[in-house]
Design a protein around this motif. Structure first.
Motif, short mmCIF file in Angstrom:
data_model
loop_
_atom_site.label_atom_id
_atom_site.label_comp_id
_atom_site.label_asym_id
_atom_site.label_seq_id
_atom_site.Cartn_x
_atom_site.Cartn_y
_atom_site.Cartn_z
N SER A 13 -7.67 -52.37 20.74
CA SER A 13 -8.15 -53.18 19.63
C SER A 13 -7.28 -53.15 18.43
O SER A 13 -7.26 -53.90 17.41
CB SER A 13 -9.37 -52.50 18.96
N ASP A 15 -3.13 -54.32 16.69
CA ASP A 15 -2.40 -55.41 16.59
C ASP A 15 -1.35 -55.96 17.58
O ASP A 15 -1.42 -56.77 18.01
CB ASP A 15 -1.59 -54.96 15.13
N ARG A 19 -1.42 -58.96 19.78
CA ARG A 19 -0.30 -60.35 19.19
C ARG A 19 0.79 -60.29 20.48
O ARG A 19 1.43 -61.33 20.59
CB ARG A 19 0.31 -59.53 17.95
N SER A 46 -12.85 -48.62 18.38
CA SER A 46 -13.75 -49.76 17.77
C SER A 46 -15.00 -49.93 18.65
O SER A 46 -14.90 -49.91 19.77
CB SER A 46 -13.23 -51.11 17.71
N1 LIG Z 1 2.16 -54.22 15.96
C1 LIG Z 1 3.53 -54.28 16.62
O1 LIG Z 1 4.02 -55.54 16.18
C2 LIG Z 1 4.30 -53.19 16.96
C3 LIG Z 1 5.76 -53.61 17.14
C4 LIG Z 1 6.54 -52.36 17.78
C5 LIG Z 1 5.81 -51.21 18.07
N2 LIG Z 1 4.68 -51.10 17.59
C6 LIG Z 1 3.96 -49.78 17.96
O2 LIG Z 1 2.93 -49.83 18.92
C7 LIG Z 1 1.82 -48.89 18.48
C8 LIG Z 1 0.52 -49.30 18.06
O3 LIG Z 1 0.84 -50.13 16.84
P1 LIG Z 1 -0.25 -51.32 16.58
O4 LIG Z 1 0.46 -52.05 15.19
O5 LIG Z 1 -1.00 -51.93 17.47
O6 LIG Z 1 -1.36 -50.22 15.78
P2 LIG Z 1 -2.91 -50.55 15.16
O7 LIG Z 1 -3.04 -51.95 14.72
O8 LIG Z 1 -2.95 -49.51 14.09
O9 LIG Z 1 -3.78 -49.94 16.29
C9 LIG Z 1 -4.03 -48.78 16.85
C10 LIG Z 1 -4.93 -48.58 17.96
O10 LIG Z 1 -5.30 -47.42 18.05
C11 LIG Z 1 -6.77 -47.14 18.15
N3 LIG Z 1 -7.10 -46.00 17.51
C12 LIG Z 1 -6.31 -44.99 16.38
N4 LIG Z 1 -6.88 -43.82 16.49
C13 LIG Z 1 -7.71 -43.77 17.61
C14 LIG Z 1 -8.72 -42.79 18.12
N5 LIG Z 1 -8.51 -41.51 17.45
N6 LIG Z 1 -9.39 -42.93 18.94
C15 LIG Z 1 -9.24 -44.10 19.73
N7 LIG Z 1 -8.61 -45.07 19.35
C16 LIG Z 1 -7.91 -45.03 18.22
C17 LIG Z 1 -7.28 -48.22 16.96
O11 LIG Z 1 -8.43 -48.16 17.46
P3 LIG Z 1 -9.58 -48.75 16.34
O12 LIG Z 1 -8.59 -49.67 15.54
O13 LIG Z 1 -10.49 -49.42 17.20
O14 LIG Z 1 -10.06 -47.72 15.63
C18 LIG Z 1 -6.25 -49.09 17.53
O15 LIG Z 1 -6.75 -49.87 18.72
C19 LIG Z 1 2.50 -47.91 17.56
O16 LIG Z 1 2.93 -46.77 18.07
C20 LIG Z 1 3.61 -48.92 16.85
O17 LIG Z 1 4.80 -48.07 16.21
C21 LIG Z 1 3.88 -52.11 17.34
#
Ligand SMILES: NC(=O)c1ccc[n+]([C@@H]2O[C@H](COP(=O)([O-])OP(=O)(O)OC[C@H]3O[C@@H](n4cnc5c(N)ncnc54)[C@H](OP(=O)(O)O)[C@@H]3O)[C@@H](O)[C@H]2O)c1
Length: 486
Positions: A13, A15, A19, A46
């Motif tokens: 769920s 970003d 994306r 979620s």
């Molecule tokens: N976003 C980017 O462009 C990007 C780029 C490079 C690297 N990354 C890396 O990718 C990873 C994810 O990034 P993101 O931006 O997608 O993070 P995010 O939007 O904060 O998403 C985190 C995900 O983890 C889930 N989550 C968190 N705690 C949880 C728990 N205790 N149990 C079950 N689900 C849980 C959240 O679920 P709910 O929201 O449903 O609670 C959500 O689906 C990170 O390591 C980040 O450093 C991201």
């Protein structure tokens, strides 16, 4: 081996999934490159069900995939998506997840687990999966785990994470992401060096004066301020992306393009990088912070977190002894550009009667990584209709012109495909990650001590602190902007 595959996305769920991951999978599905049958199972906290997941991903595809790719209905793609709600640390939820996946899989199936989650969950998720038997491979079906970044917070935590993971998974099951490695322009560094005979003979201390590797950004920390204030520029950009670029530029030619041959050479060259001693921190490192950073929400009062850094590094081996590698990265700078500059030495002797105010410029090779994707080679030429006036000109290769506009796919498209194919070349091996921390960690630690250089403030939209220019000018050099200018 069989083709049937399930991709399980932890953090579905979030970003990154909406994306990058789902749009990348969708595009590869359109290109008919994904295994079949395929199921994509999302897992997150979620309160979603499969219908919500499909509609959220549908909106992600509409937002992030170009229209040409979408065309007609893609219901068949959305039919492959499923969702299981649960918590990352709840063992009952893993039992439910495993039951739901098994129900979808009619027969023996490969599984790719993607940990798109906050880093503190990387190990707990693998532990839970291990306890449920979810990572156990068989003779015909593989289990692979893609781990997002950041991998560790320092050398000790990266080593601890590797040690713990190796108790649960074989190294060949682990795919550590550094999405820079999958950029076409970065993959091309090895092709440029090792599929051409004319550059490699010059690629050493005899002909190269110095190398610059820049990854500068125009954006400020924005909504990532909370994370960034803890991390700073060295963890955010140097330990991973810049160290990977350095290893590709400086490594010895591998004997083959096989993953471990390539990764051996990358690890070897990082091992040869001389750590910066506390006494050298003031002369070989620059730290900066843009004006106004401390006013951003989620940034600690009086924060000393650097948003800019420049390093002067040396590689202690036969090829590079004495050649400085200048690395820099920063936020809120004038332009966004990632580029590698190879500055060659000058000619040994000038035979031309050139004007007193003109000096023969040195050859510069610029590998432009992003957003401008190109290679430029600068050389001297005679100005027509003059006795012997000279001017610098460029030989240019532009990806867009050579291969068509939008010829370079998103990094995540390539990474997902490589992991599905079982090729880890574009992923970072445990030893490379630890070697990179071995170089960066002493700088982060040293910057907490009296040996640290001053934290120089710089104006947003500038090219960073003046001290950074001074570090090079004292050695008779200057930062180049060969790609940013185009
Ligand atoms: N976003 C980017 O462009 C990007 C780029 C490079 C690297 N990354 C890396 O990718 C990873 C994810 O990034 P993101 O931006 O997608 O993070 P995010 O939007 O904060 O998403 C985190 C995900 O983890 C889930 N989550 C968190 N705690 C949880 C728990 N205790 N149990 C079950 N689900 C849980 C959240 O679920 P709910 O929201 O449903 O609670 C959500 O689906 C990170 O390591 C980040 O450093 C991201």
């Amino acid at each position: 081996m069989i083709d049937a595959t399930t991709i399980v996305i932890f953090g579905a769920s979030g970003d990154l999934t909406r994306r990058k991951l789902i749009p990348a999978l969708f595009k590869q599905w359109r290109k008919q490159r994904l295994p079949a049958p395929l199921r994509i199972v999302g897992f997150a906290f979620s309160d979603w069900d499969t219908a919500t997941f499909r509609s959220e991903m549908d909106s992600g595809i509409k937002e992030f995939v170009e229209e040409d790719f979408r065309q007609a209905s893609y219901d068949d793609f959305c039919d492959m998506l499923h969702f299981v709600q649960g918590g990352f640390t709840e063992s009952d939820d893993y039992a439910r997840l495993e039951a739901a996946i098994s129900e979808l899989e009619n027969d023996t199936t490969n599984r790719l687990y993607y940990l798109a989650t906050p880093p503190r969950f990387f190990l707990p998720i693998v532990e839970q999966m291990h306890a449920q038997g979810m990572v156990q491979e068989s003779d015909v079906a593989w289990r692979r785990v893609i781990i997002e970044k950041p991998f560790g917070n320092d050398l000790a935590s990266a080593q601890a994470l590797n040690t713990s993971l190796h108790k649960l998974l074989d190294e060949q099951q682990i795919y550590r992401i550094d999405h820079y490695l999958a950029k076409e322009t970065v993959q091309n560094i090895m092709v440029f060096r090792f599929a051409n005979a004319i550059f490699e003979p010059l690629w050493n201390r005899n002909y190269i004066d110095h190398v610059q590797i820049s990854a500068v950004e125009s954006v400020d920390v924005g909504h990532r301020a909370g994370y960034y204030d803890q991390a700073g520029v060295l963890r955010d950009m140097f330990q991973n992306h810049l160290m990977q670029l350095l290893s590709l530029v400086a490594m010895e030619p591998p004997a083959s393009f096989e993953a471990n041959s390539v990764r051996d050479e990358k690890a070897k060259v990082l091992k040869a990088v001389r750590p910066i001693s506390p006494e050298a921190l003031a002369s070989h490192t620059i730290r900066g912070q843009y004006a106004g950073y401390r006013d951003a929400p989620d940034v600690a009062d009086g924060s000393e977190t650097p948003t800019y850094a420049a390093l002067e590094l040396y590689i202690d081996n036969w090829r590079w002894r004495g050649v400085p590698f200048y690395l820099r990265s920063g936020k809120a700078l004038q332009q966004k550009a990632t580029e590698i500059i190879i500055q060659f030495r000058g000619t040994p002797h000038n035979m031309f009667p050139i004007p007193a105010d003109y000096s023969i410029r040195r050859n510069v090779l610029a590998l432009c990584i992003q957003p401008h994707e190109a290679i430029h080679l600068r050389f001297e030429t005679k100005v027509p209709d003059t006795d012997i006036d000279m001017r610098s000109v460029e030989m240019n290769f532009e990806y867009d012109l050579a291969f068509g506009k939008d010829s370079t796919p998103e990094a995540y498209e390539r990474l997902l495909l490589e992991a599905l194919d079982g090729d880890p070349t574009l992923f970072t091996r445990a030893d490379s990650i630890e070697q990179a921390w071995r170089i960066i960690d002493p700088i982060i630690q040293g910057w907490q001590t009296a040996f640290a250089p001053p934290l120089d403030e710089y104006v947003t939209g500038s090219w960073g602190p003046a001290s950074s220019d001074l570090m090079l000018s004292q050695a008779g050099r200057h930062w180049r902007y060969a790609c940013a200018e185009h």
